[in-house]
Scaffold this motif. Structure first.
Motif, PDB file in Angstrom:
ATOM      1  N   LEU A  41     -10.270 -38.358  29.504  1.00  0.00           N
ATOM      2  CA  LEU A  41      -9.722 -37.042  29.182  1.00  0.00           C
ATOM      3  C   LEU A  41      -8.423 -37.158  28.398  1.00  0.00           C
ATOM      4  CD1 LEU A  41     -10.434 -35.024  32.447  1.00  0.00           C
ATOM      5  CD2 LEU A  41     -11.556 -34.799  30.241  1.00  0.00           C
ATOM      6  N   SER A  42      -7.622 -38.170  28.684  1.00  0.00           N
ATOM      7  CA  SER A  42      -6.387 -38.366  27.926  1.00  0.00           C
ATOM      8  C   SER A  42      -6.696 -38.653  26.461  1.00  0.00           C
ATOM      9  CB  SER A  42      -5.573 -39.518  28.525  1.00  0.00           C
ATOM     10  OG  SER A  42      -5.151 -39.213  29.830  1.00  0.00           O
ATOM     11  N   LEU A  43      -7.682 -39.497  26.221  1.00  0.00           N
ATOM     12  CA  LEU A  43      -8.062 -39.829  24.856  1.00  0.00           C
ATOM     13  C   LEU A  43      -8.658 -38.632  24.135  1.00  0.00           C
ATOM     14  CD1 LEU A  43      -9.632 -43.350  25.495  1.00  0.00           C
ATOM     15  CD2 LEU A  43      -7.536 -42.880  24.216  1.00  0.00           C
ATOM     16  N   LEU A  44      -9.414 -37.823  24.894  1.00  0.00           N
ATOM     17  CA  LEU A  44     -10.075 -36.672  24.274  1.00  0.00           C
ATOM     18  C   LEU A  44      -9.176 -35.441  24.212  1.00  0.00           C
ATOM     19  CD1 LEU A  44     -13.627 -37.011  25.865  1.00  0.00           C
ATOM     20  CD2 LEU A  44     -12.988 -37.476  23.489  1.00  0.00           C
ATOM     21  N   SER A  45      -7.925 -35.568  24.667  1.00  0.00           N
ATOM     22  CA  SER A  45      -7.007 -34.434  24.614  1.00  0.00           C
ATOM     23  C   SER A  45      -6.061 -34.521  23.429  1.00  0.00           C
ATOM     24  CB  SER A  45      -6.201 -34.347  25.919  1.00  0.00           C
ATOM     25  OG  SER A  45      -5.337 -35.465  26.037  1.00  0.00           O
ATOM     26  N   ALA A  46      -6.244 -35.535  22.583  1.00  0.00           N
ATOM     27  CA  ALA A  46      -5.377 -35.687  21.421  1.00  0.00           C
ATOM     28  C   ALA A  46      -5.573 -34.527  20.453  1.00  0.00           C
ATOM     29  CB  ALA A  46      -5.668 -37.018  20.727  1.00  0.00           C
ATOM     30  N   GLU A  47      -4.563 -34.311  19.652  1.00  0.00           N
ATOM     31  CA  GLU A  47      -4.621 -33.219  18.679  1.00  0.00           C
ATOM     32  C   GLU A  47      -5.803 -33.411  17.736  1.00  0.00           C
ATOM     33  OE1 GLU A  47      -1.800 -31.109  15.257  1.00  0.00           O
ATOM     34  OE2 GLU A  47      -1.033 -32.745  16.513  1.00  0.00           O
ATOM     35  N   GLY A  48      -6.550 -32.344  17.539  1.00  0.00           N
ATOM     36  CA  GLY A  48      -7.678 -32.400  16.621  1.00  0.00           C
ATOM     37  C   GLY A  48      -8.986 -32.809  17.254  1.00  0.00           C
ATOM     38  N   VAL A  49      -8.956 -33.186  18.537  1.00  0.00           N
ATOM     39  CA  VAL A  49     -10.190 -33.581  19.229  1.00  0.00           C
ATOM     40  C   VAL A  49     -10.665 -32.401  20.070  1.00  0.00           C
ATOM     41  CG1 VAL A  49     -11.248 -35.212  20.835  1.00  0.00           C
ATOM     42  CG2 VAL A  49      -9.423 -35.977  19.306  1.00  0.00           C
ATOM     43  N   PRO A  50     -11.849 -31.861  19.800  1.00  0.00           N
ATOM     44  CA  PRO A  50     -12.333 -30.716  20.583  1.00  0.00           C
ATOM     45  C   PRO A  50     -12.486 -31.067  22.058  1.00  0.00           C
ATOM     46  CG  PRO A  50     -13.622 -30.993  18.575  1.00  0.00           C
ATOM     47  CD  PRO A  50     -12.760 -32.215  18.710  1.00  0.00           C
ATOM     48  N   ALA A  51     -12.282 -30.071  22.909  1.00  0.00           N
ATOM     49  CA  ALA A  51     -12.424 -30.289  24.342  1.00  0.00           C
ATOM     50  C   ALA A  51     -13.849 -30.713  24.666  1.00  0.00           C
ATOM     51  CB  ALA A  51     -12.078 -29.018  25.107  1.00  0.00           C
ATOM     52  N   PRO A  52     -14.029 -31.754  25.479  1.00  0.00           N
ATOM     53  CA  PRO A  52     -15.377 -32.193  25.837  1.00  0.00           C
ATOM     54  C   PRO A  52     -16.014 -31.258  26.853  1.00  0.00           C
ATOM     55  CG  PRO A  52     -13.772 -33.446  27.083  1.00  0.00           C
ATOM     56  CD  PRO A  52     -12.985 -32.571  26.144  1.00  0.00           C
ATOM     57  N   GLU A  53     -17.317 -31.395  27.017  1.00  0.00           N
ATOM     58  CA  GLU A  53     -18.008 -30.714  28.105  1.00  0.00           C
ATOM     59  C   GLU A  53     -18.394 -31.766  29.130  1.00  0.00           C
ATOM     60  OE1 GLU A  53     -21.418 -27.340  28.908  1.00  0.00           O
ATOM     61  OE2 GLU A  53     -21.526 -28.499  27.058  1.00  0.00           O
ATOM     62  N   LEU A  54     -17.958 -31.578  30.355  1.00  0.00           N
ATOM     63  CA  LEU A  54     -18.198 -32.539  31.416  1.00  0.00           C
ATOM     64  C   LEU A  54     -19.302 -32.048  32.340  1.00  0.00           C
ATOM     65  CD1 LEU A  54     -14.513 -33.451  32.392  1.00  0.00           C
ATOM     66  CD2 LEU A  54     -15.996 -34.568  30.700  1.00  0.00           C
ATOM     67  N   VAL A  55     -20.133 -32.971  32.781  1.00  0.00           N
ATOM     68  CA  VAL A  55     -21.225 -32.650  33.698  1.00  0.00           C
ATOM     69  C   VAL A  55     -21.014 -33.468  34.973  1.00  0.00           C
ATOM     70  CG1 VAL A  55     -23.724 -32.562  34.033  1.00  0.00           C
ATOM     71  CG2 VAL A  55     -22.762 -32.293  31.732  1.00  0.00           C
ATOM     72  N   PRO A  56     -20.478 -32.860  36.025  1.00  0.00           N
ATOM     73  CA  PRO A  56     -20.242 -33.613  37.268  1.00  0.00           C
ATOM     74  C   PRO A  56     -21.549 -34.109  37.880  1.00  0.00           C
ATOM     75  CG  PRO A  56     -19.041 -31.527  37.260  1.00  0.00           C
ATOM     76  CD  PRO A  56     -20.001 -31.472  36.115  1.00  0.00           C
ATOM     77  N   ARG A  57     -21.550 -35.343  38.352  1.00  0.00           N
ATOM     78  CA  ARG A  57     -22.743 -35.882  39.004  1.00  0.00           C
ATOM     79  C   ARG A  57     -23.062 -35.151  40.296  1.00  0.00           C
ATOM     80  NH1 ARG A  57     -25.532 -40.140  38.029  1.00  0.00           N
ATOM     81  NH2 ARG A  57     -25.905 -40.560  40.225  1.00  0.00           N
ATOM     82  N   SER A  58     -22.034 -34.560  40.896  1.00  0.00           N
ATOM     83  CA  SER A  58     -22.248 -33.862  42.168  1.00  0.00           C
ATOM     84  C   SER A  58     -22.825 -32.464  41.983  1.00  0.00           C
ATOM     85  CB  SER A  58     -20.922 -33.755  42.922  1.00  0.00           C
ATOM     86  OG  SER A  58     -19.960 -33.059  42.130  1.00  0.00           O
ATOM     87  N   LEU A  59     -22.934 -31.999  40.747  1.00  0.00           N
ATOM     88  CA  LEU A  59     -23.393 -30.638  40.495  1.00  0.00           C
ATOM     89  C   LEU A  59     -24.857 -30.484  40.901  1.00  0.00           C
ATOM     90  CD1 LEU A  59     -22.515 -27.919  39.223  1.00  0.00           C
ATOM     91  CD2 LEU A  59     -23.390 -28.777  37.044  1.00  0.00           C
ATOM     92  N   CYS A  60     -25.125 -29.533  41.789  1.00  0.00           N
ATOM     93  CA  CYS A  60     -26.496 -29.268  42.259  1.00  0.00           C
ATOM     94  C   CYS A  60     -27.193 -30.576  42.645  1.00  0.00           C
ATOM     95  CB  CYS A  60     -27.307 -28.530  41.193  1.00  0.00           C
ATOM     96  SG  CYS A  60     -26.676 -26.894  40.822  1.00  0.00           S
TER      97      CYS A  60
END
Length: 278
Positions: A160-179
């Motif tokens: 998340l730190s790497l993907l929070s840099a300026e110009g990098v769109p926010a990722p979509e995360l899929v938790p393994r615990s979901l459903c």
């Protein structure tokens, strides 16, 4: 529906989005258009190349995502996988008549050779994505990431730190615990059997080298369908509901899966990975 119809539908959605945002800003007491206010209209990524990163050792069901992508995503250009599973993935792609798709353990070789935006779908192993983001910052700004949340919590923070840099769109995360219960398939259930049948169906097309003991462990263990769910989200199918959620230690909220339309998703996956009748 041809591509012109798709484009017309997308343009219509954009106009509706902008109209709702404008109305919500003009008359806030109406309480409408809140999702559109302050947010740009979603990018049209339908024709962008897609890279799928799988980890059969930790997540055998990620091979179902390979089959689904091969059959349902013509923009699939590469599967990133550990070298010991490369022949298995190549055999599955060949059985799906997708010899055009690259199979590699070197993610950077794929993404640096492509211009423009790239959809990245990552499963349990986030290491290839981390290596790309750390070594090729210009490429990271072009990635549109849908990532299964790694089991290693420290990897999540670094990612998340790497993907929070300026110009990098926010990722979509899929938790393994979901459903977790609804997306877990037990040995003997249909999707578990389809994993074995897809491997069996391609055995005559290529020599499949399987690490010792892998199938014996997989055949008697539950599998989780999170990788295929991440794929469905990346190709904009309506099975995963996401929202912007805070993550510990992060000053930027990623899109995070919060609910799954499990029946519709599993029906789609069944159809995508079913063995075609000869």
């Amino acid at each position: 529906m041809d591509e012109r119809d798709d484009d017309a539908s997308w343009d219509e959605l954009r106009r509706e989005w902008e109209a709702l945002a404008a109305l919500g800003e003009a008359v806030p007491e109406l309480g409408i258009g809140s999702g559109a206010q302050g947010s740009p209209f979603p990018e049209d990524l339908r024709r962008c190349p897609l890279v799928l990163c799988v980890a059969p050792e930790e997540d055998p069901a990620s091979l179902l995502a390979v089959v689904a992508a091969a059959r349902r995503v013509p923009e699939l250009i590469a599967v990133v996988v550990e070298s010991q599973y490369a022949s298995m993935v190549r055999a599955l792609l060949t059985a799906c008549d997708r010899r055009d798709v690259t199979v590699t353990a070197r993610a950077a070789d794929v993404v640096t050779a492509v211009d423009g935006r790239i959809r990245w779908v990552g499963t349990d192993n986030a290491a290839p994505l981390l290596s790309v983001c750390e070594g090729f910052r210009d490429v990271a700004t072009r990635l549109r990431v849908t990532q299964v949340v790694p089991a290693n919590a420290s990897s999540v923070g670094v990612l998340l730190s790497l993907l929070s840099a300026e110009g990098v769109p926010a990722p979509e995360l899929v938790p393994r615990s979901l459903c977790a219960r609804a997306l877990t398939v037990q040995p003997g259930e249909s999707l578990h059997l389809l994993l074995g049948r897809n491997l069996l169906a391609c055995a005559g097309l290529a020599a499949i080298e399987v690490p010792e003991g892998w199938w014996a462990r997989t055949a008697k263990s539950p599998i989780r369908l999170t990788a295929a769910l991440a794929l469905s989200a990346a190709i904009e199918l309506p099975y995963l509901d996401s929202d912007l959620l805070e993550w510990p230690g992060q000053n930027r909220m990623p899109w995070t899966g919060v609910d799954v339309h499990t029946d519709a998703f599993i029906q789609w996956l069944h159809q995508a990975v079913a063995i075609p009748r000869s």
